[in-house]
Design a protein around this motif. Structure first.
Motif, short mmCIF file in Angstrom:
data_model
loop_
_atom_site.label_atom_id
_atom_site.label_comp_id
_atom_site.label_asym_id
_atom_site.label_seq_id
_atom_site.Cartn_x
_atom_site.Cartn_y
_atom_site.Cartn_z
N LEU A 18 0.83 -1.20 0.00
CA LEU A 18 0.00 0.00 0.00
C LEU A 18 0.87 1.26 0.00
N ALA A 19 1.98 1.22 0.74
CA ALA A 19 2.90 2.37 0.77
C ALA A 19 3.53 2.60 -0.59
N LYS A 20 3.88 1.53 -1.29
CA LYS A 20 4.47 1.64 -2.63
C LYS A 20 3.45 2.24 -3.61
N ILE A 21 2.21 1.80 -3.52
CA ILE A 21 1.15 2.35 -4.36
C ILE A 21 1.00 3.85 -4.08
N ALA A 22 0.99 4.22 -2.80
CA ALA A 22 0.86 5.63 -2.42
C ALA A 22 2.00 6.46 -2.97
N ARG A 23 3.23 5.94 -2.87
CA ARG A 23 4.40 6.66 -3.36
C ARG A 23 4.30 6.91 -4.87
N LEU A 24 3.97 5.86 -5.62
CA LEU A 24 3.88 6.00 -7.07
C LEU A 24 2.72 6.93 -7.47
N ALA A 25 1.62 6.87 -6.74
CA ALA A 25 0.48 7.74 -7.03
C ALA A 25 0.84 9.20 -6.77
N ALA A 26 1.60 9.47 -5.72
CA ALA A 26 2.02 10.84 -5.42
C ALA A 26 2.96 11.38 -6.49
N LEU A 27 3.85 10.53 -6.98
CA LEU A 27 4.81 10.96 -8.00
C LEU A 27 4.15 11.26 -9.34
N GLU A 28 2.92 10.80 -9.55
CA GLU A 28 2.18 11.11 -10.78
C GLU A 28 1.73 12.57 -10.83
N ILE A 29 1.71 13.24 -9.68
CA ILE A 29 1.17 14.60 -9.60
C ILE A 29 2.23 15.62 -9.98
N ASP A 30 1.87 16.50 -10.90
CA ASP A 30 2.76 17.58 -11.30
C ASP A 30 2.96 18.51 -10.10
N GLY A 31 4.20 18.79 -9.78
CA GLY A 31 4.51 19.61 -8.62
C GLY A 31 5.18 18.81 -7.51
N VAL A 32 5.16 17.46 -7.63
CA VAL A 32 5.84 16.61 -6.67
C VAL A 32 7.18 16.20 -7.28
N ALA A 33 8.28 16.64 -6.65
CA ALA A 33 9.61 16.30 -7.13
C ALA A 33 10.04 14.92 -6.65
N ASP A 34 9.65 14.56 -5.42
CA ASP A 34 10.07 13.29 -4.84
C ASP A 34 9.18 12.97 -3.64
N VAL A 35 9.24 11.72 -3.23
CA VAL A 35 8.61 11.30 -1.98
C VAL A 35 9.76 10.93 -1.06
N SER A 36 9.93 11.74 -0.01
CA SER A 36 11.09 11.59 0.86
C SER A 36 10.81 12.22 2.20
N SER A 37 11.51 11.74 3.22
CA SER A 37 11.37 12.32 4.56
C SER A 37 12.13 13.63 4.69
N GLY A 38 12.84 14.03 3.66
CA GLY A 38 13.68 15.22 3.72
C GLY A 38 15.10 14.81 4.05
N THR A 39 16.01 15.75 3.99
CA THR A 39 17.41 15.43 4.25
C THR A 39 17.86 16.12 5.52
N MET A 40 18.68 15.42 6.27
CA MET A 40 19.29 15.97 7.48
C MET A 40 20.76 16.20 7.18
N GLN A 41 21.24 17.44 7.33
CA GLN A 41 22.61 17.77 6.98
C GLN A 41 23.60 17.54 8.10
N SER A 42 23.19 17.64 9.35
CA SER A 42 24.14 17.54 10.46
C SER A 42 24.31 16.09 10.89
N VAL A 43 25.43 15.82 11.58
CA VAL A 43 25.67 14.49 12.11
C VAL A 43 24.58 14.11 13.11
N GLN A 44 24.18 15.07 13.93
CA GLN A 44 23.12 14.82 14.90
C GLN A 44 21.84 14.44 14.16
N GLY A 45 21.55 15.12 13.04
CA GLY A 45 20.36 14.82 12.25
C GLY A 45 20.41 13.44 11.63
N ILE A 46 21.62 13.03 11.19
CA ILE A 46 21.77 11.71 10.60
C ILE A 46 21.53 10.62 11.63
N LEU A 47 21.96 10.86 12.86
CA LEU A 47 21.83 9.86 13.91
C LEU A 47 20.49 9.92 14.64
#
Length: 120
Positions: A18-47
């Motif tokens: 169901l999550a895979k279906i949701a991801r692919l359905a979201a990517l079909e929409i113009d204006g969605v660049a990616d499906v992601s939790s976002g990026t953490m730049q700091s070491v603390q954010g990575i951990l």
């Protein structure tokens, strides 16, 4: 996991599917660049626990699904209408493909793709 009994046995659909279906359905929409939790730049954010969060989570309660999806929006698009289209497309696609009722789709804009990232 949704379980349905049939004449010849049972049918199970994993929440990962169901999550895979949701991801692919979201990517079909113009204006969605990616499906992601976002990026953490700091070491603390990575951990941190936040960096381990899945971009799409699906919970099934009594055969009814609720979806939470994190998207990266394209720069220059109107974010609210994009989110509304993501909600509708994710809900309709899951319901059409699986027959599972979707009670809600929560969209979280986790980031913004810069113009050159959005074109790639």
């Amino acid at each position: 996991m949704d379980v349905r009994n049939t004449v010849d046995g049972s049918l199970q659909i994993s929440t990962d599917v169901l999550a895979k279906i949701a991801r692919l359905a979201a990517l079909e929409i113009d204006g969605v660049a990616d499906v992601s939790s976002g990026t953490m730049q700091s070491v603390q954010g990575i951990l941190s626990k936040a960096s381990l969060q899945k971009p799409v989570t699906v919970e099934l309660n009594d055969g009814v699904a609720s979806v939470q999806i994190h998207i990266i929006s394209k720069y220059g698009c109107k974010i609210m209408p994009v989110c509304a289209k993501v909600q509708e497309n994710v809900k309709q696609t899951i319901q059409n493909m699986t027959g599972i009722t979707v009670s809600r789709v929560d969209v979280i804009v986790a980031g913004l793709a810069e113009a050159e990232e959005a074109q790639a």
